[in-house]
Design a protein around this motif. Sequence first.
Motif, PDB file in Angstrom:
ATOM      1  N   UNK A 145       6.155   4.513  -1.410  1.00 54.48           N
ATOM      2  CA  UNK A 145       5.218   4.101  -0.374  1.00 54.48           C
ATOM      3  C   UNK A 145       5.028   5.150   0.724  1.00 54.48           C
ATOM      4  N   UNK A 146       5.924   6.094   0.840  1.00 52.30           N
ATOM      5  CA  UNK A 146       5.897   7.031   1.964  1.00 52.30           C
ATOM      6  C   UNK A 146       4.582   7.784   2.143  1.00 52.30           C
ATOM      7  N   UNK A 147       3.865   8.161   1.091  1.00 51.22           N
ATOM      8  CA  UNK A 147       2.590   8.881   1.312  1.00 51.22           C
ATOM      9  C   UNK A 147       1.452   8.004   1.827  1.00 51.22           C
ATOM     10  N   UNK A 148       1.695   6.692   1.955  1.00 48.66           N
ATOM     11  CA  UNK A 148       0.600   5.782   2.288  1.00 48.66           C
ATOM     12  C   UNK A 148       0.708   5.227   3.715  1.00 48.66           C
ATOM     13  N   UNK A 149       1.179   6.043   4.627  1.00 46.05           N
ATOM     14  CA  UNK A 149       1.294   5.618   6.016  1.00 46.05           C
ATOM     15  C   UNK A 149      -0.055   5.325   6.657  1.00 46.05           C
ATOM     16  N   UNK A 150      -1.063   6.139   6.331  1.00 40.14           N
ATOM     17  CA  UNK A 150      -2.380   5.911   6.912  1.00 40.14           C
ATOM     18  C   UNK A 150      -3.033   4.657   6.334  1.00 40.14           C
ATOM     19  N   UNK A 151      -2.760   4.362   5.054  1.00 40.05           N
ATOM     20  CA  UNK A 151      -3.299   3.122   4.485  1.00 40.05           C
ATOM     21  C   UNK A 151      -2.646   1.904   5.138  1.00 40.05           C
ATOM     22  N   UNK A 152      -1.352   1.994   5.435  1.00 36.38           N
ATOM     23  CA  UNK A 152      -0.679   0.923   6.163  1.00 36.38           C
ATOM     24  C   UNK A 152      -1.330   0.724   7.538  1.00 36.38           C
ATOM     25  N   UNK A 153      -1.707   1.816   8.180  1.00 39.79           N
ATOM     26  CA  UNK A 153      -2.378   1.725   9.471  1.00 39.79           C
ATOM     27  C   UNK A 153      -3.723   1.030   9.336  1.00 39.79           C
ATOM     28  N   UNK A 154      -4.457   1.323   8.256  1.00 43.09           N
ATOM     29  CA  UNK A 154      -5.743   0.665   8.012  1.00 43.09           C
ATOM     30  C   UNK A 154      -5.556  -0.840   7.839  1.00 43.09           C
ATOM     31  N   UNK A 155      -4.554  -1.228   7.026  1.00 39.84           N
ATOM     32  CA  UNK A 155      -4.266  -2.653   6.831  1.00 39.84           C
ATOM     33  C   UNK A 155      -3.869  -3.304   8.155  1.00 39.84           C
ATOM     34  N   UNK A 156      -3.047  -2.608   8.920  1.00 37.57           N
ATOM     35  CA  UNK A 156      -2.596  -3.119  10.208  1.00 37.57           C
ATOM     36  C   UNK A 156      -3.774  -3.317  11.165  1.00 37.57           C
ATOM     37  N   UNK A 157      -4.672  -2.347  11.237  1.00 36.60           N
ATOM     38  CA  UNK A 157      -5.843  -2.466  12.102  1.00 36.60           C
ATOM     39  C   UNK A 157      -6.761  -3.596  11.628  1.00 36.60           C
ATOM     40  N   UNK A 158      -6.831  -3.798  10.303  1.00 35.14           N
ATOM     41  CA  UNK A 158      -7.627  -4.895   9.770  1.00 35.14           C
ATOM     42  C   UNK A 158      -7.076  -6.247  10.199  1.00 35.14           C
ATOM     43  N   UNK A 159      -5.750  -6.401  10.102  1.00 37.95           N
ATOM     44  CA  UNK A 159      -5.115  -7.643  10.562  1.00 37.95           C
ATOM     45  C   UNK A 159      -5.345  -7.846  12.058  1.00 37.95           C
ATOM     46  N   UNK A 160      -5.170  -6.794  12.827  1.00 40.30           N
ATOM     47  CA  UNK A 160      -5.364  -6.899  14.278  1.00 40.30           C
ATOM     48  C   UNK A 160      -6.788  -7.322  14.616  1.00 40.30           C
ATOM     49  N   UNK A 161      -7.752  -6.782  13.883  1.00 42.35           N
ATOM     50  CA  UNK A 161      -9.152  -7.131  14.127  1.00 42.35           C
ATOM     51  C   UNK A 161      -9.408  -8.605  13.835  1.00 42.35           C
ATOM     52  N   UNK A 162      -8.798  -9.112  12.757  1.00 41.23           N
ATOM     53  CA  UNK A 162      -8.954 -10.541  12.411  1.00 41.23           C
ATOM     54  C   UNK A 162      -8.317 -11.421  13.483  1.00 41.23           C
ATOM     55  N   UNK A 163      -7.090 -11.080  13.875  1.00 39.62           N
ATOM     56  CA  UNK A 163      -6.408 -11.845  14.918  1.00 39.62           C
ATOM     57  C   UNK A 163      -7.217 -11.830  16.221  1.00 39.62           C
ATOM     58  N   UNK A 217       2.331  -3.971  -5.753  1.00 40.36           N
ATOM     59  CA  UNK A 217       3.434  -4.538  -4.969  1.00 40.36           C
ATOM     60  C   UNK A 217       2.837  -5.363  -3.828  1.00 40.36           C
ATOM     61  N   UNK A 218       2.140  -6.429  -4.170  1.00 40.27           N
ATOM     62  CA  UNK A 218       1.367  -7.188  -3.182  1.00 40.27           C
ATOM     63  C   UNK A 218       2.259  -7.763  -2.087  1.00 40.27           C
ATOM     64  N   UNK A 219       3.353  -8.425  -2.464  1.00 42.36           N
ATOM     65  CA  UNK A 219       4.196  -9.090  -1.470  1.00 42.36           C
ATOM     66  C   UNK A 219       4.888  -8.090  -0.554  1.00 42.36           C
ATOM     67  N   UNK A 220       5.390  -7.003  -1.144  1.00 46.52           N
ATOM     68  CA  UNK A 220       6.138  -6.032  -0.356  1.00 46.52           C
ATOM     69  C   UNK A 220       5.248  -5.078   0.437  1.00 46.52           C
ATOM     70  N   UNK A 221       3.952  -5.158   0.230  1.00 45.80           N
ATOM     71  CA  UNK A 221       3.031  -4.320   1.004  1.00 45.80           C
ATOM     72  C   UNK A 221       2.181  -5.187   1.937  1.00 45.80           C
ATOM     73  N   UNK A 222       1.272  -5.971   1.355  1.00 46.57           N
ATOM     74  CA  UNK A 222       0.401  -6.798   2.181  1.00 46.57           C
ATOM     75  C   UNK A 222       1.162  -7.938   2.857  1.00 46.57           C
ATOM     76  N   UNK A 223       2.161  -8.511   2.155  1.00 44.58           N
ATOM     77  CA  UNK A 223       2.947  -9.603   2.726  1.00 44.58           C
ATOM     78  C   UNK A 223       3.779  -9.144   3.902  1.00 44.58           C
ATOM     79  N   UNK A 224       4.543  -8.051   3.688  1.00 43.27           N
ATOM     80  CA  UNK A 224       5.331  -7.493   4.786  1.00 43.27           C
ATOM     81  C   UNK A 224       4.427  -6.981   5.907  1.00 43.27           C
ATOM     82  N   UNK A 225       3.288  -6.411   5.524  1.00 42.67           N
ATOM     83  CA  UNK A 225       2.365  -5.883   6.529  1.00 42.67           C
ATOM     84  C   UNK A 225       1.788  -6.997   7.400  1.00 42.67           C
ATOM     85  N   UNK A 226       1.649  -8.208   6.836  1.00 38.33           N
ATOM     86  CA  UNK A 226       1.160  -9.341   7.620  1.00 38.33           C
ATOM     87  C   UNK A 226       2.152  -9.699   8.729  1.00 38.33           C
TER      88      UNK A 226
END
Length: 388
Positions: free
Chosen positions: A94-112, A277-286
Amino acid sequence: ICVVDKPLPFKYMGSNFCAGAIMKSKNVDVRLQLGNAPRDNEKENLNNFELKILFLDISNYNQTTQFLFCSVGVFVFYLLYGYMQELIFTLDGFKPFGWYLTLVQFGYYSIFGYIEVNMKNVSRRIPLKTYMLLALLTLGTMGFSNSSLGYLNYPTQVIFKCCKLIPVLVGGILIQQKRYGVLDFMAASCMCLGLTLFTLADSYISPNFNTIGVVMISSALLCDAAIGNVQEKSMKAYKATNTEVVLYSYFIGFLYLMVIMVLTGDLYRGITFCSQHVMKTYGYALIFSLSGYLGIQIVLTLVKTCGAFTAATVTTCRKAVTIIISFAFFSKPFTFQYVWSGFIVILGIYLNIYSKNRNIIDFHSYLKKVQRLMKTSGPVNRRILADI
């Protein structure tokens, strides 16, 4: 006739005080005004001013109680935030995907933020051009911070971020023309020195430094230093709510990052990996994003009530506790240098507290001088003296 009419600023129990004196020879007429005396329109704004932590209204509490509520909230939500952030990066590959995690995080923040804006019927007050800058700084702060974990271990990343106290001071001076005392600079220097020594101890035991990671976290540090002052200045100028700032900052930042990742092809690679790895990525990211969203709301409240420097001090202390939890839950080697490095941080905190209490001492000293002046200059209005 000797006339003195010059406002003198003081800090007392977290509030600004102003004393003005007008004196006439032989017949002394002293008038002291203590506290901020708002104009009629300002009084109306203050009465309508509301401060909330989640669903708790803290507007009617004094500043010390507000500070304590905000500090506890920052610790609770950001400790969970830090734990989940490190847990996500323990996933293999997962280490190379830090920017994608940021995108998911910003998406969640926008919804909230969108949900909260509609629940509270909040309208935008800050101009879009200001949000364009805030979004860029927010993206730089969180994007570089998340991505740096692919090149640095978590305690090192946290230690680097703690050094934002010095840039916050510089940003406060340049952006808001604030003035800080020598003790404030000494406090920030001690905290940064102690946490830097903590980093060196970690590098001796398990060196994991990378030039790219250092550049990334340093970039995040610069953005983080500027964003607090820009937020404080904008929120005070336009009387904007936390909800508005969070929604527009993160949604515009989401659009920025989406365009960049589509152009670079990182969006497709991130989706492909995380779908395995849906649960360990999107689930944890939620959970990660929800705790971070609630935490940033409280930080913005802390910035509004106590200022950017106080908020930076609290979040820096939280980072120190996060490091301890990181060692407790994720196996890492230990050295005694961590202990005495922590004592230097505590010294910085003590200096920061002392610098604030010293203003109280100075205020009482000033009042005593005024009273002595009144007694030696002639008859005194006893009622005014009693009010003092």
